[in-house]
Motif scaffolding. Structure first.
Motif: not given
Length: 153
Positions: A75-78, A80, A100-104, A107
């Motif tokens: 997911y995207n924030n990873r 960072k 994917q964009e958001e954590y789920s 994921c």
């Protein structure tokens, strides 16, 4: 699959006394994969086995510039992450695929299935635990009739 692809699955928490063993076995498996004609290597970039694998593939790229290392990010924030090894390995990648964009909750499994789908060989560092992402990924790889090369710890 035009390129022969190989991915890795394994635990985040490698016991300190097993790290050198895991590194040497991963290095052997990567060298064998290269000898067998694999040119694409995919890592999920989690702590532990994934980052060790990415680091070792990058070392091999010095002798084999045709190798392709892809970061399969769940997911995207990873992206960072401030972990120095994560940053170093990410900079050495040829490609980055964010699942994917958001954590789920699923994921990480989605990321693992993506890696297995692209790969004909899966290197698995596995300690025998009866649940978790590594075991699920190994089972999925068997279901998809992929070659699974297990490093037991």
């Amino acid at each position: 699959m035009s390129e022969k692809a190989c991915c890795v699955t394994g635990h985040r928490d490698i016991p300190a006394d097993k790290v050198d063993y895991v590194k040497s076995k991963l290095k052997e498996e990567i060298e064998k994969a290269i000898a067998d004609g694999f040119t694409m290597f995919i890592s999920g970039f989690a702590e532990g086995v994934d980052l060790l694998f990415a680091e070792l593939v990058l070392e091999q790229k010095a002798q084999h510039p045709d190798l392709f290392l892809e970061a399969a990010i769940p997911y995207n924030n990873r992206l960072k992450s401030t972990d120095p090894l994560f940053r170093k390995c990410l900079e050495g990648c040829n490609g980055i695929k964010v699942q994917q964009e958001e954590y789920s909750q699923d994921c990480f499994m989605n990321r693992n299935r993506y890696m297995v789908a692209l790969s004909s060989r899966v290197i698995a560092v596995y300690d025998g635990r009866d649940k978790g992402g590594t075991l699920s990924t190994m089972r999925y790889a068997h279901t998809m009739e992929r070659e699974v090369r297990e490093i037991r710890i």
